[in-house]
Structure formats: C-alpha cells, structure tokens
Design a protein around this motif. Structure first.
Motif, short mmCIF file in Angstrom:
data_model
loop_
_atom_site.label_atom_id
_atom_site.label_comp_id
_atom_site.label_asym_id
_atom_site.label_seq_id
_atom_site.Cartn_x
_atom_site.Cartn_y
_atom_site.Cartn_z
N THR A 238 72.34 53.68 -5.43
CA THR A 238 71.19 54.42 -4.92
C THR A 238 71.45 54.86 -3.48
OG1 THR A 238 70.11 52.37 -4.22
CG2 THR A 238 69.56 53.21 -6.40
N LEU A 239 72.50 54.29 -2.88
CA LEU A 239 72.98 54.69 -1.57
C LEU A 239 74.47 55.00 -1.73
CD1 LEU A 239 72.43 54.82 1.54
CD2 LEU A 239 73.21 52.45 1.65
N VAL A 240 74.86 56.23 -1.41
CA VAL A 240 76.23 56.67 -1.69
C VAL A 240 76.84 57.32 -0.45
CG1 VAL A 240 75.80 57.01 -4.15
CG2 VAL A 240 75.45 58.91 -2.56
N VAL A 247 74.08 58.41 2.35
CA VAL A 247 72.81 59.06 2.04
C VAL A 247 72.17 58.40 0.82
CG1 VAL A 247 73.51 61.29 3.00
CG2 VAL A 247 73.99 60.79 0.61
N LEU A 248 70.88 58.63 0.68
CA LEU A 248 70.15 58.18 -0.51
C LEU A 248 70.30 59.19 -1.63
CD1 LEU A 248 66.84 57.07 1.21
CD2 LEU A 248 68.66 55.57 0.41
N THR A 249 70.33 58.70 -2.86
CA THR A 249 70.42 59.62 -4.00
C THR A 249 69.05 60.12 -4.43
OG1 THR A 249 70.24 57.80 -5.60
CG2 THR A 249 72.46 58.44 -4.86
N GLY A 250 67.99 59.50 -3.93
CA GLY A 250 66.65 59.88 -4.34
C GLY A 250 66.11 59.03 -5.47
N LYS A 251 66.94 58.15 -6.04
CA LYS A 251 66.47 57.24 -7.08
C LYS A 251 65.66 56.11 -6.45
CE LYS A 251 70.68 58.00 -9.80
NZ LYS A 251 71.91 57.34 -10.32
#
Length: 897
Positions: A238-240, A247-251
C-alpha cells in the motif's frame, strides 16, 4: 557529576535495534536531538540528581536515554536496570544483577543493601561518575526504589529514569522530582514534519506529503505505532517506491497481527473503565464529550487524555475521539459482536438525537451496520449521504450495499456515484451516471442529483461528443416545467434551482466563460436560499475574482467564507476541479502572504487528495517564482503521488512546472524530458489549468530554445485571456513576454497591471514604467522588492533590465548594484534562504568557471584544472556573460567583487 557541553558533543549515530521500548531503525536523529541535548545538559548541572523521561508507550523514551548514554561513552560508568511486572513481585527484584555479586550477610536489610551496592558501584566505576539507567521505573518494587533513591540522594549516582506515568512511579522517585532534584523531560509523539523526516531516514529517500500525513494520522505520531504501520504497508504494497519517491497507492491501509499486538501492549496497563472508553470510541468514532461522560467513567476519560490516547476538540459541543487511527481500527476489530451490540445499546440509550451532530449520527449508523443490525432504507441512505459529505466514500458504499429493495437501490444511485468519485473510480462513476436506467425511474430530486453529477463527470471526459452543458439544459427545462405548475418552493424546487445555478457556474468556469460565471455566482452569493449554497458560491467566486484581477475583493470574500465554514457543515464541492481552483490563483500570489492564503483556500476547493494538491500547488508557486530547488522538492513527490492516486489533468501541469524548474537550473535534458511528458499527458481540463500549464511549457521552451517563438505564443495567450476577462492570466502572460525581451508590449503591460489588485500587479506596473522611462534605479527597486517577496525570476529579470539601461547610460553605480543583485546579493527571500538571482541561474560548472575567470585565471589554465577543453571553457564563458549581462572579464571581475 557529568560535565559536558551538549551543543559540542559529536552527532548521533544511526540507531540500532534496542531492547526494551523499541524504536525503529533509521529514526532521524534530527527529530530527537534537542531532547538528547536536554538530557545531557541536565546531567551536567551539579544540582540535579538525574533525569526522568516521561511519555506514553512507544514515544521513544528508552531510545533517547540510550542515545544520551552513548554520547557519554567513556566519561561515566553506566549501570542498566529494567523494571518489570515479574521483578516487581520480588524484593529488590530489579537489582538482582547487582545483589548476586554481594555476600549474603550484606543483603539482610535495606541499609546493608545500600551500603553493599554503594561499595560495589564505586569499586567497579574506578573513579568515574556513575549513571544508573532505570527503564520503566513505574514497575520497580518499593525496596529497589528506596535503594536507588538513596544512592542518588547521597551523591553516589545520577539517575536516568524512564516512566510512562510519573504519579504511578515509586514514592521516592516522585519525591526527588517534586523537590526539583530530578529534571523532567517530556517525550511527546512526533509532529507531522518529524514523521516526514523519520520516514525519509527510514526509507532512504523522499516521501510524498500525502504519505507522511496519512501515516502521521494513522499513528498519532507515536514512533512505535508508526514503525508497525510502516512495516505492514511496505509488505502489503500500500506504500510503494515510484520514480524515486515513496508514495501511497490509494488502497486502504493494511493491518496485521503485529500491529494488533503493538496496540494491545500499549493498552495492557489501562483499567477496566479506561478499556470501556477505548472500546466505545473505537466503535463510535467520535462522540460529544457530554455523551461520552454519560456512558463512561469521567475519571477514566481524564486518565486516557493524560496518556495522550484521546483527542478532545473543544467547541459547542466538544467532541472526543481516539488520537490515532491504528488504535481505533485494532480495538474495533477485536471487540466481539455481542460486546459491540451491548455497548451500542448503552450509547443509544443515552443519546439525545435532537442535538446530535451529523458526524455522530453517521458513527452510530456505521456501528449498527457493523453489528449486523438492519437499518431502515431511508436511514441507510441518509447515512450514506453523510459519509460522502464527511469524505468517507468507502463507508458510503458499504451503507448503500445494505439496501436490498429496488426502490432503495434507485434512490441511492446519486450517492453511489459520489462515492465512486471520492474513491477515484471516475470511469465507473461516469458509466453509472450515463446509464439511462439510472435516471429512468428516479423521482425528480434523485434525477436532478444524477444529472448534475453527469455534467460534472463530462467535464473530464476526453471524448469529443462529451458536453457537460447538455445535462444542465435538461435539468433547467424540467425544473421550469415543474415550476409553472406549482408553488416554486414546493417539493424542494428552490433548492434544486440553487444547485443547478451552482453547477452552471462551475461548468462556465471550466470552459473559460468567466464573465458568465461571475454573474451567476454573484447572484448566488447575494440570494441563494441556503447558507450552504451561498458559501459554496462564494468559494468559487473568490477564485474567479482573483483570476479576473480583483485580488483585494477575493481576499475579503475568502475571509468571510472561512468564517461561514466554521459555523456550518458545508460539504466540499463534488465537481472535479482538482487543483484548478487553487492553481488558477497563482498569477495573483507572488508573496509569502499570498501563498499562505492560497494554501488555506485549498481546504475549501479540494475535496480529494488534499495533501497532494497542497504539495503540488506550493511546488507550482515555487516554480513560478523561480525557486527551482524548493519547487523540485515538492513537485517530484507530488507528481509521483498523483500517478498513483488519480493521474488527472494536473499531472501535465506538474510535469510542466518540473520542466521549467529544471530549465532554470540549466538541466536541459531533464527539462526537455518533463516538457515532453507534460505535452503527452495533456488531457481535457479546465481552461485556467490549461493556461497555467501552457505558461510553464512556453517558458521552458524559451529557456531551452527560441525566446522569439515563446514571446509570440505568450502574446497569443494574453489575447485569449483578455477575451475571457481573465485579467490576472493576461498579466501573467504579458509579464513573461516583456521580461523575455519584447519591448512592444510594455505599455500594454503597464495598463493591464494597473487594473490588477495584487502584489504582482504593482510590481509589473513598476517594472513596465521603469523600462519605458529607462529608469535603472526604479528597476533596481523592483528587483529588490521582488527578491524580498521570494519571486527570484522576476527579481532577476528586473535586475537584468536595470543593468542593460545602466550600461547604455554608463552608470557605474547602477551597473555594480545590478550585477550584485544578479549574482545573488539580494535580501533573504520569503520562505528562507538567499535570493540568488544569478548564481541560481548559473549551473554549478558555469559558476566554477566564472569564479576562476573573475580571479584572472586564463582559459587554458581553467581548462587544465577542470579537465575540459579550452573550447568548452569559451562556451561556458559565452553562457555566463549572457546570463550575467557582462561583456568582458573586467566586468565579470567587478560583478564578483
């Protein structure tokens, strides 16, 4: 005693994994260094018997104590003692490691134990000062505490003590503190900037603002919670790491058993009454303080607040919630269903629904759904609407899923579309809104909602046939027909007419029909039937006033908007204006004060991705003002985050801004790469976002290739902006064209600038007047003012114009002053740092060549020292002379004097 100057001690090492209260690897020493320095300074004062570090579980007390002791390595003999519940059950349990070295006849009484340990410590210290580090002092048995207190009181040792709750520490330790003999250091959770620094140190690279804010809110700034959350997010992806940025993936954030164990370790020492409070708030989310007191023990509430586990927002009424989302999520998931229903029944029984705020109603509805209780269709739909207004679209969808009858599903279509928009699933939202079945059987109120949402979604639809005005025309026709046959106030027709007017104004803004939008929004602000409608209209009207050059009126209106929003619950606009409303104000915001106003306004205009929009907006403003390095620090993370969350039209604007920042730094390859990216990613967007994007693209092209072509296109954009009555945008384009070297537009620049109410307007008017009158002194004053305000590019250009005029007039004083400004002699810029006007434009290699040439080094010697050819040196000097507006080494030497 320890005598050392904390300010001159060596820097902190990268922390290792510690025993006891663990603090993660990679913690930024900068975040905690002031506290370590405070500990060392207290130990160096002769009157102190030691230091007590007080803080809740996981804040890093043990880490700080060990860091301080590491800094004193070799200066003192250190003994480590740890309190625990197991040792607390035995007399002198925590001292067992020392007692085992004493003869049995020396442990017959507290006095004998004190005498024996004193002799042992002095023998082992071999003349050094003695420090006793006691971790978790609240878990010491009373006899061990008495011995340690006496060791400190008689001057044998200094204590370094950690404690979660000082009043619960042994009486002797508390007594030393009350007598002023133990210096107290409060160890609080990280602030949001601390979290950002910690993440960068731990992850080894930059992180987006959205990432740091989300993890800060989830952890409450608690380092232990933060570590657990970070570990799980990287594991669950969920953090990549994307484009060199985390950045956050938005999940949704992932939760693991380790995180659960961490939370319950923190809660292990709370009482049954305190556990009741945490369960209620974890399940309810937020309750008013009066409501919580009616179902809980007030003393337990106070105790949890003192521990830092509760956040109380004072107001009318005051509200209470758990401080961090991790604790709330973990506790909520661990409460059995039966217990949850029991707690809900108690909370509902004490509720006064007549004064309950909508947020509390939403919390109770969500709680009931989680318990498996059946919600009436109208209550579930109402709660879904509240969830969308509160920015919780996932909850809205979950509540909509509770509707099983066809009528309820039809009624919920609009809320489902809003929820999908909130989740960034614009394709699904658009498909649902455009589905004829969605409106076929909808009653008038629901039909209007869907049609307005359809219009909003068509604004970002790239298909040529997409027309956002068509649905609004249908709504207008139907409402007109309804009004002709009944009381205009019947069936909520006035409310629907107000919403239609606001949507029409928003589409007009999107299309660039600013005069039409101004007229409609002014009518709404003056006569909308609801406070909510007037506030939303005023928000957009303020942006338009700034865009059309009426900055003073915009500022006044924005102040009234903020006051209104503090009094009523106004939802954020669902219209997809991502950063457009914010970024359209940039031409009118060239000072630090203006920038702050823009940032504050973003809370009103931006419904989703608030942190990323703020980061992007601030970065764009930095690029606009020529603060290239600051701009890149913000824009690159923001652009990487946008790609994950919602790569909309603002991605092209972000890339164009990055291209311009790189161009100013002389990084031509990177500038070209991002310029091409911005052109490739250009999508259907609002007119003013397109205008600002074109501005950066043209200025990048001017830096990389032809200024003449850029000037022609800038005048074309200025003409277009004038036709749309966007005076601030017209000024932005004219100013750029004139500063690039077009004297033909100077009089027009002065005329337009005189009508724009902003700092930039005043500066442009003074700049144009100075050029027309060939007044180098006036232009130098403009350069100084712009540099002080942080507009480095404007200051550079004004100084260059002054230098050209001074050269023509052989005004040596003005020449010298202009050259000093160009090469960085301006006052400190807004936002910190030095307003380097020339050096900031020279590349590092060019500055190195310029410095040696100014010092009298020959081209041949420069080439030899830099391992380049003489021809390359000559090429660098050609660029340097042009940038610094000098024509010889003598002028270059004077410029560097």
């Amino acid at each position: 005693m320890i005598h050392s100057d904390a300010a001159t001690l060596p820097g902190l090492r990268r922390p290792q994994v510690l025993q006891g209260e663990h603090v993660p690897n990679g913690m930024s020493a900068y975040c905690r260094k002031p506290l370590v320095d405070e500990v060392l300074a207290a130990l160096a004062q002769g009157q102190n018997l030691g230091v007590v570090l007080v803080g809740t579980y996981g804040t890093g007390k043990t880490y700080l104590a060990r860091q301080a002791l590491d800094r004193l390595d070799g200066q003192a003999f250190v003994v480590q003692i740890r309190g625990s519940s197991a040792a607390d059950a035995m007399p002198y349990g925590a001292l067992s490691s020392l007692l085992c070295e004493l003869d049995e006849d020396l442990v017959t009484s507290p006095l004998a134990v004190l005498r024996g340990i004193t002799q042992l410590l002095r023998r082992r210290a071999d003349g050094k000062s003695i420090l006793v580090f006691v971790d978790n002092v609240q878990d010491l048995d009373e006899l061990a505490a008495v011995v340690l207190t006496q060791l400190a009181a008689n001057g044998t040792v200094q204590l370094v003590v950690t404690c979660q709750d000082l009043p619960k520490a042994p009486r002797g330790i508390v007594g030393l503190w009350k007598d002023g003999l133990l210096h107290r250091v409060d160890v609080r959770p990280f602030s949001q900037p601390d979290v950002a620094q910690w993440l960068e140190a731990t992850l080894g690279g930059p992180v987006s603002l959205a990432c740091s804010e989300v993890l800060y809110n989830a952890s409450g700034g608690n380092p232990r919670f933060l570590e657990a959350i970070l570990h799980e997010q990287t594991r669950a992806a969920t953090l990549v790491h994307s484009d060199g940025v985390w950045v956050l993936t938005g999940k949704p954030l992932a939760y693991s058993r380790t995180m659960t164990d961490t939370v319950f370790t923190a809660l292990s020492s709370i009482s049954a009454a305190e556990k009741h409070v945490t369960e209620v708030l974890a399940l309810a989310g937020t309750l008013t303080l009066d409501h919580l007191i009616s179902v809980s023990d007030p003393a337990a509430i106070d105790a949890l607040q003192q521990r830092g586990y509760l956040t109380v927002v004072h107001g009318d009424p005051s509200s209470v919630s758990l401080t961090n989302a991790l604790m709330a999520n973990v506790v909520r998931k661990e409460v059995p269903a039966g217990r949850s229903r029991e707690l809900l029944a108690g909370v509902v029984a004490c509720a006064d629904f007549s004064v309950m705020p909508p947020s509390a109603e939403l919390s109770l509805a969500a709680w009931a759904a989680d318990c498996g209780m059946q919600l009436e269709a109208d209550k579930a739909l109402y709660a879904a609407g509240l969830a969308n207004r509160a920015g919780n679209p996932a909850l809205a969808l979950r509540l909509i899923d509770l509707l099983h009858d066809p009528a309820g599903r039809v009624a919920a279509v609009a809320e489902k579309i809003r929820a999908l928009i909130g989740l960034g699933e614009l394709v699904k939202a658009r498909n649902l809104a455009l589905d004829p079945a969605a409106v076929a059987e909808a009653p008038l109120r629901r039909w209007v909602d869907i049609m307005l949402l359809r219009s909003a979604l068509l604004c970002s639809d790239d298909r040529p046939e997409a027309d956002p005005r068509a649905p609004l025309d249908e709504v207008h026709a139907r409402l007109k027909a309804e009004e002709s046959g009944s009381d205009p106030d019947a069936h909520g027709l006035l409310d629907m007419r107000e919403e239609l007017s606001l949507a029409q104004a928003q589409v007009a803004v999107h299309d660039g029909r600013y005069r039409e939008a101004l007229s409609g929004l002014t009518r709404l602000v003056d006569g909308a039937p609801s406070t909510e409608g007037r506030t939303l209209a005023a928000s957009l009207l303020a942006a338009l006033l700034a865009l059309t050059g009426r900055g003073a009126e915009a500022s006044s209106l924005m102040r009234s908007v903020r006051a209104s929003r503090s009094e009523i619950d106004v939802p954020l606009p669902m219209h997809t204006l991502p950063a457009s409303a914010l970024l359209g104000l940039l031409p009118a915001a060239s000072t630090a004060h203006d920038a702050a106003a823009v940032a504050a306004g973003s809370n009103i205009f931006l419904a989703a991705h608030g942190a990323t929009s703020r980061e992007l907006g601030t970065g764009v403003l930095d690029a606009y003002c020529g603060r290239s390095e600051q701009a890149l620090e913000r824009l690159i993370p923001a652009l990487s985050q946008l790609k994950q969350l919602d790569p909309d039209s603002t991605s092209a604007l972000g890339a164009a801004s990055i291209a311009y920042a790189y161009a100013l730094l002389g990084e031509k390859d990177l500038a070209l790469e991002y310029l091409q990216t911005s052109q490739r990613e250009q999508k259907r967007t609002s007119r003013w976002v397109l205008s600002v994007c074109s501005y950066f693209q043209l200025l990048t092209s001017a830096e990389l290739a032809s200024k003449e072509k850029a000037i022609v296109r800038l005048f074309g954009l200025a003409d277009e902006a004038r036709s749309r009555h966007a005076t601030a945008l017209e000024l932005m384009f004219l100013s750029a064209a004139v500063r690039l070297g077009s004297n033909g537009g100077t009089e027009r620049l002065v005329a337009v600038a005189s009508s724009v109410q902003s700092t930039l307007g005043r500066q442009c008017e003074a700049y144009g007047t100075g050029v027309i009158k060939r007044n180098s002194s006036a232009l130098l004053e403009v350069a100084r003012e712009a540099a002080t305000a942080g507009n480095v590019v404007f200051a550079r250009d004004a100084a260059r114009a002054a230098l050209k005029i001074a050269n023509d007039a052989s005004d040596r004083n003005a020449i010298r002053a202009a050259q000093q400004l160009i090469r960085g002699g301006a006052p400190a810029a807004a936002g910190g740092g030095h307003a380097s006007l020339g050096e900031g434009q020279l590349t590092a290699r060019e500055h190195e060549v310029a410095a040696m040439a100014a010092a009298g080094v020959s081209n041949k010697d420069i080439a030899a020292k830099m391992h380049i050819s003489v021809r390359t040196v000559e090429g660098h000097l050609y660029q340097i002379y042009g940038k610094l507006q000098v024509t010889s080494r003598a002028e270059l030497r004077e410029s560097f004097a």
